[in-house]
Write a protein that holds these residues in place. Structure first.
Motif, short mmCIF file in Angstrom:
data_model
loop_
_atom_site.label_atom_id
_atom_site.label_comp_id
_atom_site.label_asym_id
_atom_site.label_seq_id
_atom_site.Cartn_x
_atom_site.Cartn_y
_atom_site.Cartn_z
N THR A 162 -0.74 1.63 -2.40
CA THR A 162 -1.25 0.35 -1.89
C THR A 162 -2.06 -0.35 -2.98
OG1 THR A 162 -3.36 1.26 -1.09
CG2 THR A 162 -1.47 1.34 0.42
N GLU A 163 -2.15 -1.66 -2.87
CA GLU A 163 -2.94 -2.43 -3.83
C GLU A 163 -4.39 -2.00 -3.79
OE1 GLU A 163 -2.37 -6.59 -3.23
OE2 GLU A 163 -0.20 -6.50 -3.50
N LYS A 164 -4.93 -1.84 -2.59
CA LYS A 164 -6.33 -1.45 -2.43
C LYS A 164 -6.59 -0.08 -3.05
CE LYS A 164 -9.86 -0.78 1.18
NZ LYS A 164 -10.15 0.65 0.94
N GLY A 165 -5.70 0.87 -2.79
CA GLY A 165 -5.88 2.21 -3.32
C GLY A 165 -5.84 2.26 -4.83
N GLN A 166 -4.93 1.50 -5.43
CA GLN A 166 -4.82 1.51 -6.89
C GLN A 166 -5.99 0.77 -7.53
OE1 GLN A 166 -0.82 0.66 -8.30
NE2 GLN A 166 -0.10 2.55 -7.36
N LYS A 167 -6.47 -0.25 -6.87
CA LYS A 167 -7.66 -0.96 -7.36
C LYS A 167 -8.86 -0.02 -7.38
CE LYS A 167 -10.60 -4.99 -6.45
NZ LYS A 167 -10.84 -6.16 -5.56
N GLU A 168 -9.00 0.79 -6.33
CA GLU A 168 -10.12 1.72 -6.25
C GLU A 168 -10.04 2.78 -7.35
OE1 GLU A 168 -9.93 3.23 -2.30
OE2 GLU A 168 -11.00 1.52 -1.42
#
Length: 437
Positions: free
Chosen positions: A105-111
């Motif tokens: 997910t975008e959120k997971g990779q950003k984190e």
């Protein structure tokens, strides 16, 4: 459903008071000595190496691929690459090159990137988090090759990989430039497509598909990193597009990395204790090249032991406990931190379920250790040979049990740092007079 599992019998440890008393040996702290050469001025080294590649870049949008591994000084390296591109007139931006990690997910990779200090604010550029990909061709009839749209739409691509032995196969090139191109920049779809063929074919697929992507896209160069056994930058090399296609430079750096990497210098014992695993440490949570805990039949080697205990998972792993299945006992503390969706996404993409299997769960670290030694058949109380590491990236200082002292004394690369002492526990957690590893 997960709440019921967490509260039920699955995480209740055995009541060890019902069994014969388990007596642990004394322990001592030991230093392992490896080659210590490293780059001191990381920023200057990157600037000097990148400088020769900065031509005809004015006003060009350059995608900078950064992965999910906990590479030493990755924030400094990435920022220096970006600043160098800016000085050449380019307009760089960051693309996560980590396949399905972060739950795809975008959120997971950003984190994940943020946990390494790689944020838009710190880097001074945008991060394109899109998971969208395009098929750039087929390696064979049922093997499409995917590349991130964000990278394809750029005027050039630069990647920042670490070159090291892979945890699941052996080949001329393993983890590094080609793998980041075909699995990292392939996002979830690319990772899934290649993993569908199994690790048995990776020695062929990784270099061949990596070269296919380099040839068909606007790859400019790779800023390749080799670390020493102390998780420090040993070497930074530019690998140009032509050199990526030739493969020889990456092959040479892989051989160098293999010789440098940390090891457990005691070849045989009873129990391995690992304080923590995590995706920032290795794709498999712990590096099987260090422990010998491989989850495929494509690789072998490492120390010989009977049982493995894992206490915890790193904060940077964001609950992805991929690799926990190779152990025999884990703690309730670790179990409660597992993000099953992220872990299952990772394993589903790789097609290997073994790393996601849940071992026996012990209430405390004390119970975990005592269960592990008790199930080592043929070993008497206080005679258990135990090696205890923080993780597979930090291997300079380890703890060993007293029955291993003769092996330690006979190895010139091992130094005894403390006297032997009894292991004490406070609320089930181990405490030594010298503190933590």
């Amino acid at each position: 459903m997960w709440e019921l599992l967490r509260e039920g019998d699955i995480t209740e440890s055995l009541n060890l008071s019902k069994f014969n008393q388990i007596q642990l040996p004394k322990f001592l702290k030991v230093r392992q000595n490896f080659k210590k050469d490293r780059i001191v001025d990381i920023k200057n080294e990157v600037k000097e190496k990148v400088h020769s590649q900065l031509h005809n870049l004015k006003n060009k949008r350059i995608a900078v691929g950064v992965g999910s591994r906990g590479i030493a000084n990755i924030d400094i390296i990435t920022k220096t690459v970006i600043d160098s591109l800016k000085e050449a007139g380019a307009r760089p931006f960051i693309v996560p090159a980590m396949g399905s990690h972060g739950g795809a997910t975008e959120k997971g990779q950003k984190e994940i990137l943020g946990s390494y200090g790689i944020t838009e604010e710190n880097m001074g550029v945008n991060i394109d988090l899109s998971m969208d990909t395009e098929i750039i061709g087929e390696y064979e009839s049922d093997l499409p090759v995917y590349v991130a749209k964000s990278a394809l739409n750029a005027d050039g691509i630069v990647i920042i990989p670490r070159i090291k032995p892979h945890t699941g196969f052996r080949g001329k090139v393993e983890s590094g430039v080609c793998k980041m191109l075909c699995i990292g920049l392939g996002k979830q779809k690319g990772a899934d497509s290649i993993h569908s063929k199994g690790f048995e074919r990776f020695p062929e697929l990784i270099p061949q598909i990596g070269c296919m992507i380099a040839k068909k896209t606007k790859v400019l160069f790779a800023v390749a990193i080799v670390e020493n056994a102390y998780d420090e930058i040993y070497k930074i090399e530019i690998i140009t597009k032509d050199e990526i296609l030739d493969l020889k430079k990456e092959e040479t750096l892989l051989k160098e990395s293999r010789e440098l990497m940390g090891k457990i210098l005691i070849p045989k014992f009873d129990v391995l204790i690992i304080d923590e695993i995590g995706k920032n440490i290795s794709g498999n949570g712990q590096d099987p090249n260090v422990t010998g805990l491989y989850f495929t039949g494509c690789v072998s080697g490492g120390p010989e032991f009977k049982k493995c205990v894992i206490f915890d998972i790193t904060k940077e792993s964001h609950g992805n406990a991929n690799g926990v299945g190779v152990s025999d006992i884990i703690t309730r503390k670790l179990f409660d931190k597992i993000n099953f969706i992220d872990m299952y996404t990772n394993c589903f993409t790789s097609t290997y379920m073994e790393p996601a299997k849940i071992p026996m769960v012990a209430s405390t670290s004390e119970d975990a250790i005592k269960i592990a030694v008790k199930i080592c058949n043929g070993v008497k109380n206080r005679e258990y040979k135990i090696v205890w590491i923080k993780n597979t990236m930090e291997l300079e200082n380890i703890i060993v049990s007293e029955p291993l002292i003769e092996e330690v004394k006979s190895n010139s690369n091992l130094d005894i740092l403390t006297n032997s002492e009894d292991l004490k526990f406070y609320e089930g957690e181990p405490k030594f007079s010298w503190g933590k590893l």
